[in-house]
Design an enzyme around this catalytic site. Structure first.
Site, PDB file in Angstrom:
ATOM      1  N   HIS A 152       0.842  -1.211   0.000  1.00  0.00           N
ATOM      2  CA  HIS A 152       0.000   0.000   0.000  1.00  0.00           C
ATOM      3  C   HIS A 152       0.876   1.259   0.000  1.00  0.00           C
ATOM      4  O   HIS A 152       0.601   2.229  -0.697  1.00  0.00           O
ATOM      5  CB  HIS A 152      -0.894   0.048   1.244  1.00  0.00           C
ATOM      6  CG  HIS A 152      -1.964  -0.997   1.300  1.00  0.00           C
ATOM      7  ND1 HIS A 152      -2.048  -1.914   2.326  1.00  0.00           N
ATOM      8  CD2 HIS A 152      -3.013  -1.257   0.482  1.00  0.00           C
ATOM      9  CE1 HIS A 152      -3.104  -2.706   2.132  1.00  0.00           C
ATOM     10  NE2 HIS A 152      -3.704  -2.334   1.018  1.00  0.00           N
ATOM     11  N   LYS A 194     -16.601  -6.323   5.789  1.00  0.00           N
ATOM     12  CA  LYS A 194     -15.373  -7.132   5.772  1.00  0.00           C
ATOM     13  C   LYS A 194     -14.953  -7.667   7.145  1.00  0.00           C
ATOM     14  O   LYS A 194     -14.027  -8.450   7.245  1.00  0.00           O
ATOM     15  CB  LYS A 194     -14.231  -6.308   5.168  1.00  0.00           C
ATOM     16  CG  LYS A 194     -13.756  -6.875   3.828  1.00  0.00           C
ATOM     17  CD  LYS A 194     -12.523  -6.176   3.316  1.00  0.00           C
ATOM     18  CE  LYS A 194     -11.709  -7.056   2.394  1.00  0.00           C
ATOM     19  NZ  LYS A 194     -10.524  -6.373   1.864  1.00  0.00           N
ATOM     20  N   ARG A 204      -1.915  -5.296  -8.420  1.00  0.00           N
ATOM     21  CA  ARG A 204      -0.715  -6.098  -8.144  1.00  0.00           C
ATOM     22  C   ARG A 204      -0.481  -7.152  -9.208  1.00  0.00           C
ATOM     23  O   ARG A 204       0.631  -7.464  -9.559  1.00  0.00           O
ATOM     24  CB  ARG A 204      -0.851  -6.802  -6.784  1.00  0.00           C
ATOM     25  CG  ARG A 204      -0.706  -5.878  -5.609  1.00  0.00           C
ATOM     26  CD  ARG A 204      -1.303  -6.500  -4.385  1.00  0.00           C
ATOM     27  NE  ARG A 204      -2.731  -6.699  -4.560  1.00  0.00           N
ATOM     28  CZ  ARG A 204      -3.501  -7.390  -3.749  1.00  0.00           C
ATOM     29  NH1 ARG A 204      -2.981  -7.984  -2.713  1.00  0.00           N
ATOM     30  NH2 ARG A 204      -4.790  -7.504  -3.973  1.00  0.00           N
ATOM     31  N   SER A 215      -3.205  -8.097   2.977  1.00  0.00           N
ATOM     32  CA  SER A 215      -3.334  -7.925   4.425  1.00  0.00           C
ATOM     33  C   SER A 215      -3.696  -9.231   5.114  1.00  0.00           C
ATOM     34  O   SER A 215      -3.295  -9.460   6.266  1.00  0.00           O
ATOM     35  CB  SER A 215      -4.377  -6.852   4.739  1.00  0.00           C
ATOM     36  OG  SER A 215      -3.998  -5.626   4.164  1.00  0.00           O
TER      37      SER A 215
HETATM   38  N1  COA Z   1      -0.178  -4.165  -1.656  1.00  0.00           N
HETATM   39  C1  COA Z   1      -0.543  -5.162  -0.862  1.00  0.00           C
HETATM   40  N2  COA Z   1      -1.823  -5.533  -0.675  1.00  0.00           N
HETATM   41  C2  COA Z   1      -2.758  -4.844  -1.313  1.00  0.00           C
HETATM   42  C3  COA Z   1      -2.443  -3.782  -2.173  1.00  0.00           C
HETATM   43  C4  COA Z   1      -1.091  -3.457  -2.332  1.00  0.00           C
HETATM   44  N3  COA Z   1      -0.687  -2.465  -3.128  1.00  0.00           N
HETATM   45  N4  COA Z   1      -3.586  -3.291  -2.687  1.00  0.00           N
HETATM   46  C5  COA Z   1      -4.574  -4.028  -2.174  1.00  0.00           C
HETATM   47  N5  COA Z   1      -4.085  -4.963  -1.355  1.00  0.00           N
HETATM   48  C6  COA Z   1      -4.833  -6.005  -0.645  1.00  0.00           C
HETATM   49  C7  COA Z   1      -5.377  -5.554   0.654  1.00  0.00           C
HETATM   50  O1  COA Z   1      -4.440  -5.743   1.674  1.00  0.00           O
HETATM   51  C8  COA Z   1      -6.592  -6.424   0.825  1.00  0.00           C
HETATM   52  O2  COA Z   1      -6.203  -7.661   1.334  1.00  0.00           O
HETATM   53  P1  COA Z   1      -7.185  -8.618   2.153  1.00  0.00           P
HETATM   54  O3  COA Z   1      -8.443  -8.766   1.333  1.00  0.00           O
HETATM   55  O4  COA Z   1      -6.387  -9.834   2.259  1.00  0.00           O
HETATM   56  O5  COA Z   1      -7.459  -7.984   3.489  1.00  0.00           O
HETATM   57  C9  COA Z   1      -7.077  -6.605  -0.609  1.00  0.00           C
HETATM   58  O6  COA Z   1      -5.952  -6.378  -1.414  1.00  0.00           O
HETATM   59  C10 COA Z   1      -8.151  -5.628  -1.016  1.00  0.00           C
HETATM   60  O7  COA Z   1      -7.826  -4.468  -0.380  1.00  0.00           O
HETATM   61  P2  COA Z   1      -8.230  -2.971  -0.348  1.00  0.00           P
HETATM   62  O8  COA Z   1      -7.346  -2.194  -1.244  1.00  0.00           O
HETATM   63  O9  COA Z   1      -8.263  -2.577   1.086  1.00  0.00           O
HETATM   64  O10 COA Z   1      -9.585  -2.935  -0.971  1.00  0.00           O
HETATM   65  P3  COA Z   1     -10.893  -3.404  -0.373  1.00  0.00           P
HETATM   66  O11 COA Z   1     -11.451  -4.279  -1.399  1.00  0.00           O
HETATM   67  O12 COA Z   1     -10.841  -3.934   0.983  1.00  0.00           O
HETATM   68  O13 COA Z   1     -11.609  -2.003  -0.250  1.00  0.00           O
HETATM   69  C11 COA Z   1     -13.109  -0.327  -0.878  1.00  0.00           C
HETATM   70  C12 COA Z   1     -12.417  -1.624  -1.225  1.00  0.00           C
HETATM   71  C13 COA Z   1     -13.336  -0.137   0.598  1.00  0.00           C
HETATM   72  C14 COA Z   1     -12.242   0.788  -1.384  1.00  0.00           C
HETATM   73  C15 COA Z   1     -14.422  -0.409  -1.678  1.00  0.00           C
HETATM   74  O14 COA Z   1     -15.121  -1.559  -1.251  1.00  0.00           O
HETATM   75  C16 COA Z   1     -15.289   0.791  -1.491  1.00  0.00           C
HETATM   76  O15 COA Z   1     -15.053   1.799  -2.111  1.00  0.00           O
HETATM   77  N6  COA Z   1     -16.296   0.692  -0.619  1.00  0.00           N
HETATM   78  C17 COA Z   1     -17.202   1.777  -0.320  1.00  0.00           C
HETATM   79  C18 COA Z   1     -18.611   1.495  -0.815  1.00  0.00           C
HETATM   80  C19 COA Z   1     -18.723   1.792  -2.268  1.00  0.00           C
HETATM   81  O16 COA Z   1     -18.502   2.886  -2.726  1.00  0.00           O
HETATM   82  N7  COA Z   1     -19.098   0.759  -3.013  1.00  0.00           N
HETATM   83  C20 COA Z   1     -19.250   0.845  -4.447  1.00  0.00           C
HETATM   84  C21 COA Z   1     -17.986   0.424  -5.125  1.00  0.00           C
HETATM   85  S1  COA Z   1     -18.321   0.110  -6.824  1.00  0.00           S
END
Ligand code: COA
Length: 160
Positions: free
Chosen positions: A17, A41, A90, A128
């Site tokens: 990140h 989540k 990634r 994560s």
């Molecule tokens: N390096 C390492 N890991 C990474 C990474 C990077 N550069 N980028 C993402 N990841 C990992 C995260 O650690 C996470 O791992 P995990 O699932 O094992 O815990 C996974 O990839 C996804 O992570 P993240 O980037 O946190 O995205 P997310 O899917 O959890 O979050 C939101 C997504 C919260 C941004 C999205 O759901 C959102 O915008 N929600 C709000 C509601 C909304 O607007 N919804 C409509 C969307 S269309």
């Protein structure tokens, strides 16, 4: 002033990140890293813990700010005056989910541009969940997370 929002669950924030954020900070005047409260989540760490860990981990970046959000990310981005959303890609496996989310966000808010950035390839396999698992099993994950995150998780799992 070009403002971008970098949203995520950050449970916890990893070096992958940070890598994406550092790249975004070179492109935009201000990048708001925003921690999703994300009830769907069931994160291990509370919103406050994730916020505090992100804040410490990004302190070296003068144009990064940290916040939390709930609800639609496009609404949050608009409220902050942001013109872009930053997401990390990634590997090909990230593409379908990110593409769908990117298109849906564009449908919801056409003026908000999603920018995909690739972290260093050494983080391709990192997420994560893996960090949480390694911490829980007292394995070695020092190279994958900022120092403050490592110290925090070591303490958190020391009695388990
Ligand atoms: N390096 C390492 N890991 C990474 C990474 C990077 N550069 N980028 C993402 N990841 C990992 C995260 O650690 C996470 O791992 P995990 O699932 O094992 O815990 C996974 O990839 C996804 O992570 P993240 O980037 O946190 O995205 P997310 O899917 O959890 O979050 C939101 C997504 C919260 C941004 C999205 O759901 C959102 O915008 N929600 C709000 C509601 C909304 O607007 N919804 C409509 C969307 S269309």
């Amino acid at each position: 002033m070009k403002i971008a929002v970098y949203p995520g669950t950050f449970d916890p924030i990893t070096n992958g990140h940070i890598d994406v954020l550092e790249r975004a900070c070179r492109i935009f005047d201000k990048v708001i890293v925003t921690v999703a409260k994300n009830a769907s989540k069931s994160p291990l760490l509370s919103t406050q813990e994730r916020f505090d860990l992100v804040t410490e981990a990004v302190a070296h970046l003068s144009n990064a700010e940290v916040d939390t959000f709930e609800g639609l990310i496009v609404e949050y981005a608009k409220s902050q005056g942001a013109s872009a959303l930053v997401r990390g890609l990634r590997a090909v496996s990230d593409f379908e989910y990110e593409f769908q989310m990117g298109l849906m966000n564009r449908k919801l808010e056409n003026d908000l541009i999603t920018v995909f950035l690739m972290p260093n390839e050494k983080y391709t396999y990192l997420n994560s969940s893996i960090v949480r698992e390694l911490a829980r099993l007292h394995s070695d994950y020092k190279d994958f997370v900022p120092e403050n995150v490592h110290a925090y998780l070591q303490k958190r799992f020391s009695n388990e």
